[in-house]
Every structure is written in C-alpha cells, then in structure tokens.
Scaffold this motif. Structure first.
Motif, PDB file in Angstrom:
ATOM      1  N   VAL A 120      13.117   4.238  18.455  1.00  0.00           N
ATOM      2  CA  VAL A 120      13.619   3.529  19.628  1.00  0.00           C
ATOM      3  C   VAL A 120      14.633   4.385  20.372  1.00  0.00           C
ATOM      4  N   THR A 121      14.544   4.386  21.699  1.00  0.00           N
ATOM      5  CA  THR A 121      15.550   5.010  22.556  1.00  0.00           C
ATOM      6  C   THR A 121      16.189   3.896  23.388  1.00  0.00           C
ATOM      7  N   PRO A 122      17.238   4.188  24.137  1.00  0.00           N
ATOM      8  CA  PRO A 122      17.847   3.139  24.960  1.00  0.00           C
ATOM      9  C   PRO A 122      16.887   2.511  25.978  1.00  0.00           C
ATOM     10  N   ASP A 123      15.831   3.248  26.379  1.00  0.00           N
ATOM     11  CA  ASP A 123      14.954   2.712  27.417  1.00  0.00           C
ATOM     12  C   ASP A 123      13.538   2.345  26.972  1.00  0.00           C
ATOM     13  N   ARG A 124      13.171   2.622  25.701  1.00  0.00           N
ATOM     14  CA  ARG A 124      11.811   2.273  25.273  1.00  0.00           C
ATOM     15  C   ARG A 124      11.658   2.335  23.753  1.00  0.00           C
ATOM     16  N   VAL A 125      10.639   1.612  23.288  1.00  0.00           N
ATOM     17  CA  VAL A 125      10.200   1.735  21.898  1.00  0.00           C
ATOM     18  C   VAL A 125       9.076   2.763  21.935  1.00  0.00           C
ATOM     19  N   LEU A 126       9.313   3.903  21.343  1.00  0.00           N
ATOM     20  CA  LEU A 126       8.364   5.009  21.403  1.00  0.00           C
ATOM     21  C   LEU A 126       7.287   4.899  20.331  1.00  0.00           C
ATOM     22  N   LEU A 127       7.636   4.302  19.195  1.00  0.00           N
ATOM     23  CA  LEU A 127       6.689   4.224  18.090  1.00  0.00           C
ATOM     24  C   LEU A 127       6.980   2.992  17.251  1.00  0.00           C
ATOM     25  N   ASP A 128       5.916   2.304  16.867  1.00  0.00           N
ATOM     26  CA  ASP A 128       5.993   1.185  15.932  1.00  0.00           C
ATOM     27  C   ASP A 128       4.712   1.262  15.105  1.00  0.00           C
ATOM     28  N   ALA A 129       4.776   1.915  13.951  1.00  0.00           N
ATOM     29  CA  ALA A 129       3.580   2.209  13.160  1.00  0.00           C
ATOM     30  C   ALA A 129       3.951   2.293  11.686  1.00  0.00           C
ATOM     31  N   THR A 130       2.989   2.714  10.875  1.00  0.00           N
ATOM     32  CA  THR A 130       3.263   2.960   9.463  1.00  0.00           C
ATOM     33  C   THR A 130       2.999   4.428   9.163  1.00  0.00           C
ATOM     34  N   ALA A 131       3.629   4.916   8.106  1.00  0.00           N
ATOM     35  CA  ALA A 131       3.453   6.310   7.695  1.00  0.00           C
ATOM     36  C   ALA A 131       3.662   6.421   6.192  1.00  0.00           C
ATOM     37  N   GLU A 132       3.050   7.441   5.612  1.00  0.00           N
ATOM     38  CA  GLU A 132       3.258   7.728   4.191  1.00  0.00           C
ATOM     39  C   GLU A 132       4.590   8.443   3.981  1.00  0.00           C
ATOM     40  N   ASP A 149       0.801  -1.214   0.000  1.00  0.00           N
ATOM     41  CA  ASP A 149       0.000   0.000   0.000  1.00  0.00           C
ATOM     42  C   ASP A 149       0.840   1.274   0.000  1.00  0.00           C
ATOM     43  N   GLY A 150       2.145   1.140  -0.141  1.00  0.00           N
ATOM     44  CA  GLY A 150       3.003   2.320  -0.200  1.00  0.00           C
ATOM     45  C   GLY A 150       3.286   2.956   1.137  1.00  0.00           C
ATOM     46  N   LEU A 151       3.112   2.216   2.229  1.00  0.00           N
ATOM     47  CA  LEU A 151       3.393   2.763   3.553  1.00  0.00           C
ATOM     48  C   LEU A 151       4.720   2.237   4.086  1.00  0.00           C
ATOM     49  N   LEU A 152       5.425   3.111   4.759  1.00  0.00           N
ATOM     50  CA  LEU A 152       6.680   2.752   5.416  1.00  0.00           C
ATOM     51  C   LEU A 152       6.394   2.202   6.808  1.00  0.00           C
ATOM     52  N   ALA A 153       7.105   1.170   7.205  1.00  0.00           N
ATOM     53  CA  ALA A 153       7.096   0.748   8.604  1.00  0.00           C
ATOM     54  C   ALA A 153       8.066   1.676   9.318  1.00  0.00           C
ATOM     55  N   VAL A 154       7.632   2.289  10.414  1.00  0.00           N
ATOM     56  CA  VAL A 154       8.462   3.258  11.129  1.00  0.00           C
ATOM     57  C   VAL A 154       8.603   2.806  12.579  1.00  0.00           C
ATOM     58  N   ARG A 155       9.836   2.773  13.022  1.00  0.00           N
ATOM     59  CA  ARG A 155      10.109   2.400  14.412  1.00  0.00           C
ATOM     60  C   ARG A 155      11.032   3.444  15.009  1.00  0.00           C
TER      61      ARG A 155
END
Length: 141
Positions: free
Chosen positions: A15-27, A7-13
């Motif tokens: 990450v910082t040393p202490d947490r995964v802040l975002l795990d989503a898709t974006a255009e 669908d033309g979306l990027l997987a975006v992650r």
C-alpha cells in the motif's frame, strides 16, 4: 485482503498513500529493510521494521514472481500476513529513469557540497540510495 488458507501462503498487501498496489498471496517475500534485506515466509515470527529503499520480490502464490520498487515506510510481518506500507512503490516499468538519474546527480552534488554538516550528508545519502535502487530496479538487477 487476499485469502489465506492452510496452504502455507502469506497474504501480502502493498500500500502507498494513494493506492493499493498489490493484494495477493505468496510463498515468500523479500524486503529491503533499513538494516538490510530480509525474507518473510509463512509462519514467521511477528516483526515490525522500517522499510528501506530497494526491491520487494514476491515468489509463488497468486502473485507469481513479481518485483516492486519501494522506498521508505514500514513492513509488518505476521505468521500468515505481510503488510507493506510504502511512501513510494511501483512496478519497475513505471520508474522514470530520467528522474532517477537526475536525482542521483543531485544527491552526488549535495554530498560533494555538504562540508562539515552531517545532516546534509545524511540527506544526500538517502537521495543517492533511493535513486540507485530505482535505477537498479528499472534495469532488472
């Protein structure tokens, strides 16, 4: 990792040393690299870059339109994925405005007192850039 289809979306992650802040898709993903802002889109050529200090902006996809303040780290851009490894990352509403203002004053003081020491100027400039970017992000600019 977020699911990516045709669908033309990027997987975006993000990450910082202490947490995964975002795990989503974006255009699209706007990123502050050490050399200036860049934008990653689906199908982009592979790239590894040093992350600067500023805002990561995500557009569309499951992420919707979001912003995160980041400072220092690395970003890997692949045709279907963007991975951001940041020393510091947070949504704008988590920024401690008082600390950012204090850091800005400290950086300005260090810069004024650096004398002939180029290393001290560089350190002061890093502190100033990071605190100014945090304040701009907190203000929604």
């Amino acid at each position: 990792m977020a699911e990516v289809g045709k669908d033309g979306l990027l997987a975006v992650r993000l990450v910082t040393p202490d947490r995964v802040l975002l795990d989503a898709t974006a255009e699209a993903v706007e990123l502050p690299s050490a050399a200036g802002y860049m934008e990653a889109l689906y199908g982009a050529a592979p790239l590894l870059a040093e992350l600067g200090s500023g805002e990561v902006r995500l557009h569309g996809g499951t992420s919707g339109d979001q912003k995160f303040f980041v400072a220092w780290g690395f970003v890997e851009v692949l045709p279907e994925r963007v991975t951001i490894l940041a020393e510091t990352a947070m949504p704008p509403d988590e920024i401690d405005r008082g600390k950012a203002e204090a850091d800005l004053k400290l950086g300005q003081k260090m810069w004024a007192e650096a004398g002939d020491d180029g290393g001290k100027y560089d350190e002061a400039n890093e502190i100033i850039r990071k605190s100014e970017a945090a304040l701009a992000s907190a203000d929604g600019k």
